[in-house]
Design an enzyme around this catalytic site. Structure first.
Site, mmCIF file in Angstrom:
data_model
loop_
_atom_site.group_PDB
_atom_site.id
_atom_site.type_symbol
_atom_site.label_atom_id
_atom_site.label_comp_id
_atom_site.label_asym_id
_atom_site.label_seq_id
_atom_site.Cartn_x
_atom_site.Cartn_y
_atom_site.Cartn_z
ATOM 1 N N HIS A 268 0.826 -1.205 0.000
ATOM 2 C CA HIS A 268 0.000 0.000 0.000
ATOM 3 C C HIS A 268 0.859 1.252 0.000
ATOM 4 C CE1 HIS A 268 0.573 -1.256 4.212
ATOM 5 N NE2 HIS A 268 0.598 0.031 4.503
ATOM 6 N N HIS B 52 0.590 5.301 1.069
ATOM 7 C CA HIS B 52 -0.135 6.315 1.837
ATOM 8 C C HIS B 52 -0.082 7.644 1.083
ATOM 9 C CE1 HIS B 52 0.029 4.116 5.857
ATOM 10 N NE2 HIS B 52 0.998 3.500 5.202
#
Ligand code: AMP
Length: 141
Positions: free
Chosen positions: A104, A106
């Site tokens: 992932h 951010h």
């Protein structure tokens, strides 16, 4: 500790619809949703829909798909929060600060002179939902 992909991680559960999320953007290859412990107003996460643990086992296709979505959402978030800039964070393995083991990125809208908050504090769900809607409203048609 294993360095293989665990399909019981929380983002895999979000992808399967087993737990809820505040969705911001989705295409064939990626999903973007709000971080529930936001460190900035508008803090959201971009993930590939296919399994990979982090940058170390990601394929070029997964990375390219994520970067395309990061570009789209970062611009929308910058407009939504009238931000002065965007910070992108991405952590790999525990030693690198990773806590959820599905790749992932951010996205943090930033304002001049405003520090990123410390991690680990649950956000206000109504505010997070409203912030998701603000970003969605700025996505390209
Ligand atoms: P890291 O693995 O250190 O890059 O961070 C994982 C991030 O996932 C943290 O910022 C958490 O606040 C966030 N997070 C954990 N659980 C959820 C969830 N159910 N929905 C959205 N974000 C989450």
């Amino acid at each position: 500790m294993s360095d293989t992909y665990d399909d019981q991680n929380i983002f895999a559960k979000i992808l399967r619809g087993e737990i809820p999320s505040f969705k911001v953007y989705e295409d064939d290859d990626t999903l973007c949703f709000m971080d529930i412990m936001p460190r900035t107003e508008g803090h959201c996460l971009v993930i590939p829909k296919t399994p990979c643990r982090n940058i170390l086992d990601a394929t070029p296709e997964q990375l390219a798909a994520c970067m395309k979505t990061v570009n789209t959402v970062a611009n929308a978030a910058k407009r939504a929060f009238d931000a002065d800039g965007i910070t992108l964070f991405q952590f790999n393995e525990g030693a690198g600060g990773q806590e959820v083991f599905h790749l992932h990125f951010h996205i943090h809208p930033r304002h001049d002179g405003v520090a990123i908050r410390p991690p680990g504090k649950m956000g206000d769900m109504d505010q997070i939902k409203a912030n998701a809607a603000k970003i969605v409203a700025e996505l390209p048609a």
